[in-house]
Structure formats: structure tokens, C-alpha cells
Scaffold this motif. Structure first.
Motif, short mmCIF file in Angstrom:
data_model
loop_
_atom_site.label_atom_id
_atom_site.label_comp_id
_atom_site.label_asym_id
_atom_site.label_seq_id
_atom_site.Cartn_x
_atom_site.Cartn_y
_atom_site.Cartn_z
N CYS A 164 13.54 -8.65 -16.96
CA CYS A 164 14.27 -9.03 -18.17
C CYS A 164 13.86 -10.45 -18.56
N ILE A 165 13.65 -10.66 -19.87
CA ILE A 165 13.32 -11.97 -20.41
C ILE A 165 14.32 -12.30 -21.52
N LEU A 166 14.91 -13.47 -21.45
CA LEU A 166 15.73 -13.98 -22.53
C LEU A 166 15.04 -15.23 -23.05
N GLN A 167 14.44 -15.14 -24.24
CA GLN A 167 13.64 -16.24 -24.79
C GLN A 167 14.25 -16.73 -26.09
N LEU A 168 14.34 -18.03 -26.23
CA LEU A 168 14.96 -18.62 -27.41
C LEU A 168 13.99 -18.65 -28.59
N MET A 169 14.58 -18.78 -29.79
CA MET A 169 13.80 -18.86 -31.02
C MET A 169 14.29 -20.03 -31.87
N LEU A 226 9.38 -17.71 -31.57
CA LEU A 226 9.71 -17.83 -30.15
C LEU A 226 9.24 -19.18 -29.62
N ILE A 227 10.09 -19.83 -28.83
CA ILE A 227 9.72 -21.11 -28.21
C ILE A 227 9.66 -20.92 -26.69
N LYS A 228 9.29 -21.97 -25.98
CA LYS A 228 9.01 -21.84 -24.55
C LYS A 228 10.27 -21.67 -23.71
N THR A 229 11.40 -22.15 -24.21
CA THR A 229 12.63 -22.09 -23.41
C THR A 229 13.02 -20.64 -23.16
N GLN A 230 13.14 -20.27 -21.88
CA GLN A 230 13.38 -18.88 -21.54
C GLN A 230 14.06 -18.75 -20.18
N ILE A 238 18.79 -15.65 -35.90
CA ILE A 238 18.33 -15.18 -34.61
C ILE A 238 18.12 -16.38 -33.68
N LEU A 239 18.90 -16.42 -32.61
CA LEU A 239 18.81 -17.51 -31.64
C LEU A 239 17.84 -17.21 -30.51
N GLY A 240 17.59 -15.92 -30.28
CA GLY A 240 16.71 -15.56 -29.18
C GLY A 240 16.43 -14.08 -29.16
N ILE A 241 15.60 -13.68 -28.20
CA ILE A 241 15.22 -12.29 -28.01
C ILE A 241 15.47 -11.92 -26.55
N LEU A 242 16.13 -10.79 -26.35
CA LEU A 242 16.36 -10.26 -25.01
C LEU A 242 15.45 -9.05 -24.81
N SER A 243 14.56 -9.14 -23.84
CA SER A 243 13.61 -8.06 -23.54
C SER A 243 13.94 -7.46 -22.19
N ASP A 281 -1.10 -2.72 -18.12
CA ASP A 281 -1.43 -3.64 -17.02
C ASP A 281 -0.23 -3.90 -16.12
N ASN A 282 0.97 -3.88 -16.68
CA ASN A 282 2.16 -4.21 -15.90
C ASN A 282 3.03 -2.99 -15.60
N ASN A 283 2.49 -1.81 -15.89
CA ASN A 283 3.18 -0.56 -15.57
C ASN A 283 4.56 -0.48 -16.21
N VAL A 284 4.66 -0.98 -17.46
CA VAL A 284 5.92 -0.90 -18.19
C VAL A 284 5.94 0.40 -18.97
N LYS A 285 6.92 1.25 -18.66
CA LYS A 285 7.02 2.57 -19.29
C LYS A 285 8.15 2.65 -20.33
N ALA A 286 9.06 1.68 -20.31
CA ALA A 286 10.16 1.67 -21.27
C ALA A 286 10.52 0.22 -21.58
N HIS A 287 10.85 -0.05 -22.85
CA HIS A 287 11.10 -1.42 -23.27
C HIS A 287 12.21 -1.43 -24.33
N LEU A 288 13.19 -2.29 -24.11
CA LEU A 288 14.30 -2.48 -25.04
C LEU A 288 14.30 -3.94 -25.48
N VAL A 289 14.30 -4.18 -26.80
CA VAL A 289 14.28 -5.54 -27.34
C VAL A 289 15.50 -5.74 -28.22
N ILE A 290 16.27 -6.79 -27.94
CA ILE A 290 17.51 -7.03 -28.65
C ILE A 290 17.49 -8.42 -29.27
#
Length: 318
Positions: free
Chosen positions: A196-201, A206-210, A275-280, A258-267
């Protein structure tokens, strides 16, 4: 934050069950080869049937295969009676429904096993195939219902734990960066995700803060190049693909492979239309999400937005 349950736009990906429900597993146990073969042929069309010719073999098979929905066992077998075998399966597989086949009048063992909750029903031999199929079908339905209720209870507890973490983070008033990883970890653990990644915007960028959480401890952040993330930012709506190998728009994206990701949810995490950020949230297996889970995610994302907005305000005041 826009409601993800509104009528979807034409190109919006929607959650769905991508794989047909697999046949339930049942185990048949009988030391007589003819009976064992008959039991197998009786149920093979409706179930995935495992078979064993003794209680000892059946216990070994369960160790290898794991839980089954129903066990049908003969009572009179060498080495171990059916009731003894079934009693040994209870501690490890309490939800399995057990049926005993008996051709003699050893009622004492049967009554004891039934009263102890180890046997769902007993069938006398020779059995009527139609009657036995009906009993097994009802037993499978009982198992299925029990598993559904257990899963609902587990999810309810998990959802409450997630909300508790989010409320705690929101009330703690910690620094902005300190709130991100615990939130990412809470979402990943609740949804049984691999990462899971929570990255700010800022200004829709998207910015580096995560905050990053991964079971393996390693996860690459490539959200700036992810088509699903870009779609979520543009639409301000939750986006998901639950079976990436079957999605022609995503299965050629190198990162997923490459990372064997089979399912992805982005919020998108939005507060007052910003939009303050993205949750992956990422899984390494194709999966499905139920409507109640999506509603929980939507509610949780709103709490995250409040937490991030509060942290951002605190930074500005300083």
C-alpha cells in the motif's frame, strides 16, 4: 470525495467477481474400494472429491489439502473407526460438516459422536444415492453459510480495527509524514493486500511525501506513471482493476508484470473538492471486492482526508 457507488462512466472499471466460484471440496473415506469408487462417482460432478481408504490416510490427506466442506466416512474401518477419525478432525477443521456411514448397530459410538458435535448426520448402509446426495448438498450449504457468516464477522472486526486506527491517527495530531505509514499499513492489513502507498499531492501533482507499507518490506513507487492512478486523479473517483492480466489496458504495463501485481485499487483522497493524496492498494493475486468493502473503503478514505487536512493545517500554522 465523490461517491464510488454512483452510476459509472463508460470507461470506468468496476469491481466484480472475476473467477467463477470453485467447487467445494469434500472428502470420502472408506476401506472398501467399490464403496469408495461409488462415493467418488456420486459426487464428482458437483464437488471436488478427495478420497482415502482409511482414517490414517485421510488425516494425512487433510494435512496436505487443508480444509474441506464435508467429510463422508465409513464407520467400521481397520486401524481407526470412522467416529474416531472424525473426532480428530474437529480441532483443526471445526467448520467442516461430518457425515458417517454405518452398516451395523454400534449406536453408542454414533450417539456420543453426534452429541459431541462431531457428526452432522449418520446414514445407514446400503445407502440410497438420492438420499445421500440430498444430505451432502444440505451439509455443503450449511458449511457455505457458516463460512459466509464467519467471513462477515471477520470483515466487520477488520473494518472496525481500520476505523479505530484512522480515528487514532486523526486525533493524535502527529506530523504529516508520521501519519502516512500507519494509515498505509492499516489499509493493507485490513484488505489483505501485499502493498500500500499513500502519496500526497499538490496542485494535482504527486509529490515525494509518502507512506509505504509492504509485507516484503520492498515496494517501488511508480504511481506517477500508472494509468490507473492518472485515471483516478482525472476523474476524482476510485478506480480499480481486480484482474490485471485480463485487462488489455494494463497487462502491457511493465510495472505490474515486474512486481507480480495482479490487482490494483486507487483511491483519491479528497477534502472539499481538493485532492490531497492518492491511496494505492496492491495485491499479487486477482481478487474481488464486495459492495460493503467498497463502502467501508469510501468511508475510511473520508477519514484519511480529514486526517491529512488537519495535518496540513497544523503545518501551515507553524
Amino acid at each position: 470525495m465523490d461517491n464510488p457507488n454512483l452510476e459509472p462512466e463508460k470507461n470506468r472499471r468496476q469491481p466484480m467477481t472475476l473467477e467463477r466460484p470453485k467447487k467445494l471440496k469434500i472428502l470420502v473415506v472408506d476401506d472398501e474400494p467399490d464403496n469408495l469408487d461409488l462415493l467418488y462417482r456420486t459426487f464428482r460432478r458437483d464437488f471436488q472429491v478427495l478420497k482415502a481408504d482409511s482414517g490414517v490416510t485421510a488425516l494425512q490427506l487433510l494435512e496436505e489439502e487443508g480444509e474441506v466442506a464435508v467429510i463422508i466416512s465409513d464407520q467400521r474401518m481397520p486401524e481407526m473407526k470412522g467416529t474416531e477419525f472424525l473426532s480428530r478432525t474437529v480441532p483443526q477443521f471445526p467448520d467442516t460438516v461430518r457425515i458417517i456411514l454405518t452398516g451395523f448397530t454400534d449406536i453408542e459410538d454414533l450417539v456420543e459422536a453426534i452429541n459431541a458435535g462431531q457428526v452432522y448426520k449418520y446414514i445407514t448402509k446400503p445407502w440410497d444415492p438420492g438420499e445421500l446426495k440430498g444430505v451432502v448438498q444440505r451439509a455443503a450449504e450449511t458449511y457455505d453459510l457458516l463460512k459466509q457468516r464467519t467471513e462477515q464477522l471477520r470483515r466487520a472486526h477488520a473494518h472496525m480495527d481500520l476505523l479505530a486506527v484512522l480515528v487514532e491517527v486523526t486525533q493524535a495530531g502527529s506530523g504529516l509524514e508520521d501519519t502516512l505509514k500507519p494509515i498505509a499499513q492499516a489499509f493493507a492489513e485490513t484488505l489483505a493486500a501485499d502493498g500500500c502507498i499513500l502519496q500526497l499531492m499538490e496542485h494535482n501533482t504527486l509529490i515525494k511525501t509518502q507512506g509505504v507499507y509492504s509485507e516484503s518490506g520492498i515496494i517501488k513507487n511508480w504511481l506517477a506513471q500508472d494509468p490507473l492512478t492518472q485515471e483516478a486523479i482525472a476523474s476524482k473517483q476510485m478506480q480499480l482493476c481486480l484482474n490485471i492480466p485480463k485487462d488489455s489496458n494494463l497487462n502491457s504495463v511493465n510495472y505490474y508484470d515486474d512486481n507480480n501485481v495482479k490487482a490494483h485499487l486507487v483511491i483519491p483522497i479528497s477534502y472539499r473538492s481538493q485532492i490531497l493524496g492518492i491511496l494505492s492498494i496492491q495485491w499479487q493475486e486477482s481478487c474481488s471486492l464486495r459492495e460493503d468493502e467498497l463502502n467501508m473503503i469510501h468511508l475510511s478514505a473520508e477519514l484519511v482526508a480529514i486526517a491529512l487536512a488537519s495535518a496540513c493545517c497544523s503545518l501551515k500554522e507553524k
